[in-house]
Design an enzyme around this catalytic site. Sequence first.
Site, PDB file in Angstrom:
ATOM      1  N   TYR A 133       0.886  -1.178   0.000  1.00  0.00           N
ATOM      2  CA  TYR A 133       0.000   0.000   0.000  1.00  0.00           C
ATOM      3  C   TYR A 133       0.920   1.223   0.000  1.00  0.00           C
ATOM      4  O   TYR A 133       2.043   1.156  -0.489  1.00  0.00           O
ATOM      5  CB  TYR A 133      -0.917  -0.136   1.245  1.00  0.00           C
ATOM      6  CG  TYR A 133      -1.970   0.924   1.402  1.00  0.00           C
ATOM      7  CD1 TYR A 133      -3.015   1.045   0.492  1.00  0.00           C
ATOM      8  CD2 TYR A 133      -1.932   1.807   2.482  1.00  0.00           C
ATOM      9  CE1 TYR A 133      -3.982   2.027   0.649  1.00  0.00           C
ATOM     10  CE2 TYR A 133      -2.901   2.786   2.650  1.00  0.00           C
ATOM     11  CZ  TYR A 133      -3.922   2.891   1.730  1.00  0.00           C
ATOM     12  OH  TYR A 133      -4.879   3.867   1.873  1.00  0.00           O
ATOM     13  N   LYS A 204      -5.487  -1.120  -2.451  1.00  0.00           N
ATOM     14  CA  LYS A 204      -6.644  -0.810  -1.588  1.00  0.00           C
ATOM     15  C   LYS A 204      -7.396  -2.103  -1.267  1.00  0.00           C
ATOM     16  O   LYS A 204      -7.849  -2.313  -0.156  1.00  0.00           O
ATOM     17  CB  LYS A 204      -7.589   0.182  -2.275  1.00  0.00           C
ATOM     18  CG  LYS A 204      -6.992   1.573  -2.469  1.00  0.00           C
ATOM     19  CD  LYS A 204      -7.314   2.490  -1.310  1.00  0.00           C
ATOM     20  CE  LYS A 204      -6.546   3.812  -1.418  1.00  0.00           C
ATOM     21  NZ  LYS A 204      -6.659   4.687  -0.268  1.00  0.00           N
ATOM     22  N   ASP A 276      -8.786   7.855  -6.559  1.00  0.00           N
ATOM     23  CA  ASP A 276      -7.762   8.604  -7.288  1.00  0.00           C
ATOM     24  C   ASP A 276      -8.214   9.080  -8.674  1.00  0.00           C
ATOM     25  O   ASP A 276      -7.494   8.935  -9.678  1.00  0.00           O
ATOM     26  CB  ASP A 276      -6.449   7.797  -7.346  1.00  0.00           C
ATOM     27  CG  ASP A 276      -5.787   7.743  -5.964  1.00  0.00           C
ATOM     28  OD1 ASP A 276      -6.421   8.195  -4.983  1.00  0.00           O
ATOM     29  OD2 ASP A 276      -4.646   7.266  -5.854  1.00  0.00           O
ATOM     30  N   ASP A 298     -13.503   7.453  -2.035  1.00  0.00           N
ATOM     31  CA  ASP A 298     -12.630   7.332  -0.866  1.00  0.00           C
ATOM     32  C   ASP A 298     -11.842   8.615  -0.599  1.00  0.00           C
ATOM     33  O   ASP A 298     -11.675   9.032   0.548  1.00  0.00           O
ATOM     34  CB  ASP A 298     -11.683   6.154  -1.119  1.00  0.00           C
ATOM     35  CG  ASP A 298     -10.721   5.929   0.028  1.00  0.00           C
ATOM     36  OD1 ASP A 298     -11.165   6.032   1.181  1.00  0.00           O
ATOM     37  OD2 ASP A 298      -9.544   5.629  -0.240  1.00  0.00           O
ATOM     38  N   ASP A 299     -11.339   9.256  -1.668  1.00  0.00           N
ATOM     39  CA  ASP A 299     -10.506  10.453  -1.478  1.00  0.00           C
ATOM     40  C   ASP A 299     -11.321  11.607  -0.923  1.00  0.00           C
ATOM     41  O   ASP A 299     -10.825  12.413  -0.144  1.00  0.00           O
ATOM     42  CB  ASP A 299      -9.854  10.850  -2.803  1.00  0.00           C
ATOM     43  CG  ASP A 299      -8.959   9.741  -3.302  1.00  0.00           C
ATOM     44  OD1 ASP A 299      -7.949   9.469  -2.657  1.00  0.00           O
ATOM     45  OD2 ASP A 299      -9.319   9.110  -4.317  1.00  0.00           O
TER      46      ASP A 299
HETATM   47  N1  LIG Z   1      -3.837  10.833   3.750  1.00  0.00           N
HETATM   48  C1  LIG Z   1      -4.886  10.450   3.056  1.00  0.00           C
HETATM   49  O1  LIG Z   1      -5.667   9.599   3.473  1.00  0.00           O
HETATM   50  C2  LIG Z   1      -5.145  11.090   1.715  1.00  0.00           C
HETATM   51  C3  LIG Z   1      -6.399  10.935   1.137  1.00  0.00           C
HETATM   52  C4  LIG Z   1      -6.661  11.535  -0.106  1.00  0.00           C
HETATM   53  C5  LIG Z   1      -5.668  12.259  -0.742  1.00  0.00           C
HETATM   54  N2  LIG Z   1      -4.450  12.352  -0.150  1.00  0.00           N
HETATM   55  C6  LIG Z   1      -3.376  13.106  -0.810  1.00  0.00           C
HETATM   56  O2  LIG Z   1      -3.756  14.439  -0.977  1.00  0.00           O
HETATM   57  C7  LIG Z   1      -3.127  14.996  -2.107  1.00  0.00           C
HETATM   58  C8  LIG Z   1      -4.141  15.768  -2.907  1.00  0.00           C
HETATM   59  O3  LIG Z   1      -5.170  14.938  -3.362  1.00  0.00           O
HETATM   60  P1  LIG Z   1      -6.423  15.566  -4.138  1.00  0.00           P
HETATM   61  O4  LIG Z   1      -7.246  14.452  -4.631  1.00  0.00           O
HETATM   62  O5  LIG Z   1      -7.093  16.586  -3.301  1.00  0.00           O
HETATM   63  O6  LIG Z   1      -5.659  16.259  -5.354  1.00  0.00           O
HETATM   64  P2  LIG Z   1      -6.158  17.419  -6.293  1.00  0.00           P
HETATM   65  O7  LIG Z   1      -5.255  17.427  -7.460  1.00  0.00           O
HETATM   66  O8  LIG Z   1      -7.626  17.296  -6.504  1.00  0.00           O
HETATM   67  O9  LIG Z   1      -5.912  18.756  -5.445  1.00  0.00           O
HETATM   68  C9  LIG Z   1      -4.669  19.296  -5.139  1.00  0.00           C
HETATM   69  C10 LIG Z   1      -4.896  20.712  -4.617  1.00  0.00           C
HETATM   70  O10 LIG Z   1      -3.664  21.222  -4.111  1.00  0.00           O
HETATM   71  C11 LIG Z   1      -3.508  22.546  -4.566  1.00  0.00           C
HETATM   72  N3  LIG Z   1      -2.093  22.933  -4.618  1.00  0.00           N
HETATM   73  C12 LIG Z   1      -1.171  22.609  -5.562  1.00  0.00           C
HETATM   74  N4  LIG Z   1      -0.005  23.238  -5.292  1.00  0.00           N
HETATM   75  C13 LIG Z   1      -0.202  23.939  -4.153  1.00  0.00           C
HETATM   76  C14 LIG Z   1       0.623  24.806  -3.382  1.00  0.00           C
HETATM   77  N5  LIG Z   1       1.888  25.022  -3.724  1.00  0.00           N
HETATM   78  N6  LIG Z   1       0.095  25.369  -2.283  1.00  0.00           N
HETATM   79  C15 LIG Z   1      -1.183  25.143  -1.913  1.00  0.00           C
HETATM   80  N7  LIG Z   1      -2.012  24.334  -2.605  1.00  0.00           N
HETATM   81  C16 LIG Z   1      -1.523  23.738  -3.705  1.00  0.00           C
HETATM   82  C17 LIG Z   1      -4.143  22.565  -5.947  1.00  0.00           C
HETATM   83  O11 LIG Z   1      -4.457  23.900  -6.330  1.00  0.00           O
HETATM   84  C18 LIG Z   1      -5.370  21.705  -5.667  1.00  0.00           C
HETATM   85  O12 LIG Z   1      -6.380  22.516  -5.116  1.00  0.00           O
HETATM   86  C19 LIG Z   1      -2.471  13.823  -2.843  1.00  0.00           C
HETATM   87  O13 LIG Z   1      -1.091  13.836  -2.576  1.00  0.00           O
HETATM   88  C20 LIG Z   1      -3.076  12.600  -2.206  1.00  0.00           C
HETATM   89  O14 LIG Z   1      -2.163  11.520  -2.145  1.00  0.00           O
HETATM   90  C21 LIG Z   1      -4.178  11.796   1.052  1.00  0.00           C
HETATM   91  O1  LIG Z   2      -3.832   5.885  -1.023  1.00  0.00           O
HETATM   92  C1  LIG Z   2      -3.586   6.433   0.047  1.00  0.00           C
HETATM   93  O2  LIG Z   2      -2.635   6.086   0.769  1.00  0.00           O
HETATM   94  C2  LIG Z   2      -4.475   7.511   0.575  1.00  0.00           C
HETATM   95  C3  LIG Z   2      -5.260   8.249  -0.408  1.00  0.00           C
HETATM   96  O3  LIG Z   2      -6.304   7.518  -0.955  1.00  0.00           O
HETATM   97  C4  LIG Z   2      -4.470   8.957  -1.449  1.00  0.00           C
HETATM   98  O4  LIG Z   2      -4.970   9.090  -2.557  1.00  0.00           O
HETATM   99  O5  LIG Z   2      -3.386   9.431  -1.141  1.00  0.00           O
HETATM  100 MG   LIG Z   3      -6.686   7.837  -2.966  1.00  0.00          MG
END
Ligand SMILES: NC(=O)c1ccc[n+]([C@@H]2O[C@H](COP(=O)([O-])OP(=O)(O)OC[C@H]3O[C@@H](n4cnc5c(N)ncnc54)[C@H](O)[C@@H]3O)[C@@H](O)[C@H]2O)c1
Ligand SMILES: O=C(O)C[C@H](O)C(=O)O
Ligand SMILES: [Mg+2]
Length: 607
Positions: A133, A204, A276, A298-299
């Site tokens: 993962y 996942k 994603d 999920d996101d």
């Molecule tokens: N920890 C978790 O469980 C979890 C869950 C979902 C997503 N994520 C992570 O979150 C991140 C974003 O996912 P998403 O689906 O929202 O992506 P996304 O592409 O939909 O959104 C990214 C956002 O970040 C902004 N951004 C880009 N550069 C930036 C900067 N320099 N300063 C401030 N904002 C900035 C963009 O404008 C956009 O609004 C990914 O890395 C993903 O792996 C983590």
């Molecule tokens: O896949 C992960 O680890 C969390 C989340 O779904 C992501 O998109 O980052």
């Molecule tokens: Mg994800």
Amino acid sequence: MWRVARFAASNVRSSSQRRLFSAPVIPGACIVHKRGADILHDPWFNKDTGFPLTERDRLGLRGLLPPRVISFEQQYDRFMESYRSLEKNTQGQPYSVVSLAKWRILNRLHDRNEILYYRALIDNIKDFAPIIYTPTVGLVCQNYSGLFRRPRGMYFSAKDKGEMMSMIYNWPGQQVDMIVLTDGSRILGLGDLGVQGIGIPIGKLDMYVAAAGINPQRILPVMLDVGTNNQKLLEDPLYLGLRQPRLEGEEYLSIVDEFMEAVHTRWPKAIVQFEDFQMKWAFETLLRYRKRFCMFNDDVQGTAGVALAGLLGTVRAQGRPLSDFVNQKIVVVGAGSAGLGVLNMTIQALSRMSGNNEIAAKNQCYLLDKDGLITKERKNLDPSAAPFAKDIKDAEGLKEGASLLEVVKKVKPHVLLGLSGVGGIFNEQVLRAMRESDSPKPAIFSMSNPTMNAECNAADAFKHAGPNIVFASGSPFENVDLGNGKVGHVNQANNMYLFPGIGLGTLLSGSHFITDGMLQAAAECLASYMTDEEIQKGILYPSIDSIRHITAEVGAAVVRAAVEEDLAEGHGEVGSRELKHMSKEETVAYVTHNMWFPVYSPLVHEK
Ligand SMILES: NC(=O)c1ccc[n+]([C@@H]2O[C@H](COP(=O)([O-])OP(=O)(O)OC[C@H]3O[C@@H](n4cnc5c(N)ncnc54)[C@H](O)[C@@H]3O)[C@@H](O)[C@H]2O)c1
Ligand SMILES: O=C(O)C[C@H](O)C(=O)O
Ligand SMILES: [Mg+2]
């Protein structure tokens, strides 16, 4: 199909108390429709050298294996020994080399013998989750064309338009309960990886088996290949996906529509987890399907619940009552599918707690994207972000597009939460500014994945923002040694703490939809899971070692919420009436009892 393979209810919180082979398991017989070498080549049924002699006779395996029968325990030990020696032999080598080597050895076992693979995964989840993962799965997706050996899951491409209804019957499993679907357009923080994103649904679903005990014969990873806009991939002669730009608009939606119809025609009760997708499609598909099919994103939704549980935990960590949540100032960095999902659920919770004052709730939250602070003055404001844009008169003198550093300095937030996908944007200056936070225990959530994309790493967070902080990251980091015997605890704020329970609970409730109420119940369950003592130490989420236990609790909370909303139709022999009469404890026992656990079952051949 597995007739009976049950994992006896266990309510211990640490898997170290429920180590290997100590769980009382009653294996039932398993019907297999093949014989001889075909069984050895089928990872669902293969036991390698573990087939007892009587079974070898029954299934036409005599002579196809060396004569000695090796027990499951011996096979397990042998695998773990080879894994540990690989670990030893690769010590000191770069992360990518070591983790890909570990992924390969696990993947080979996955391809050969699923029972042994899932047993190894469940019993070593803390070590293996970062390999199968996040974060290694990101590296696997990036290198997918080179790593590809055997297909796993199903691929539906834009070229299959009109064919999906028949293609879905190519899947060999009779029943599918859980599907994870991606179009590869936003893989972790790595961007558009096209068909290579299939690694994410696979990872996942491995977590679904390990954490939720979903039967691996009833899972289906799916890649919807509608092209890619990643130029490097389009030019790569070994790229395995469609070499065309991504479909857009109605053309795109017609492909997803056709897939959803096909899947639910064959398996009307299958749950589809969207994973994603780039933001525009994440929101659009959620809106389009959530009232028609059993699905969630999920996101957007899983992440929101995990973040909310963490935010509530930080209030408790400050020694404040939960009601103090309404006074927390929260800065969210990243206005994508995840950031907006988190903000939406947080504002709902804040307004519920403050008597539905949504305006006040919004006032406490600040949202930034790549162009800085989002205010109502923003030109071409994205409609999805518009509800969270700051009114300039409430922005403490901050201007449209103010930088992250300016915002942190001015707002002095209780929580700084990153979901931007941009590694290192919580830099030294930003982290130092968090020392002036209005909270005695400021919280820093660096939630972007994989590791390189985290807004900051754990060591820097404690170093620059101070030893008092509460820290959480999406990818795993080691705890930080703060000197004088003190430890800076690292939490993993990852949606893996919720999605398996959301899927399992929905399946066992028999609900046709996944409602906000069910998602909220899941988040509340996670939020209340930790004891005050743990929270005081900065521990906001359970150890991944107890992921089966927390998943059973979350699953039960989801079942109960579905019952409350009159959506629960039951599952298998348990009908809606029985579900209605279950106490909370009985619901947890029901969920735990339905978790699949890997043991070798006697195989019975049927034509
Ligand atoms: N920890 C978790 O469980 C979890 C869950 C979902 C997503 N994520 C992570 O979150 C991140 C974003 O996912 P998403 O689906 O929202 O992506 P996304 O592409 O939909 O959104 C990214 C956002 O970040 C902004 N951004 C880009 N550069 C930036 C900067 N320099 N300063 C401030 N904002 C900035 C963009 O404008 C956009 O609004 C990914 O890395 C993903 O792996 C983590
Ligand atoms: O896949 C992960 O680890 C969390 C989340 O779904 C992501 O998109 O980052
Ligand atoms: Mg994800």
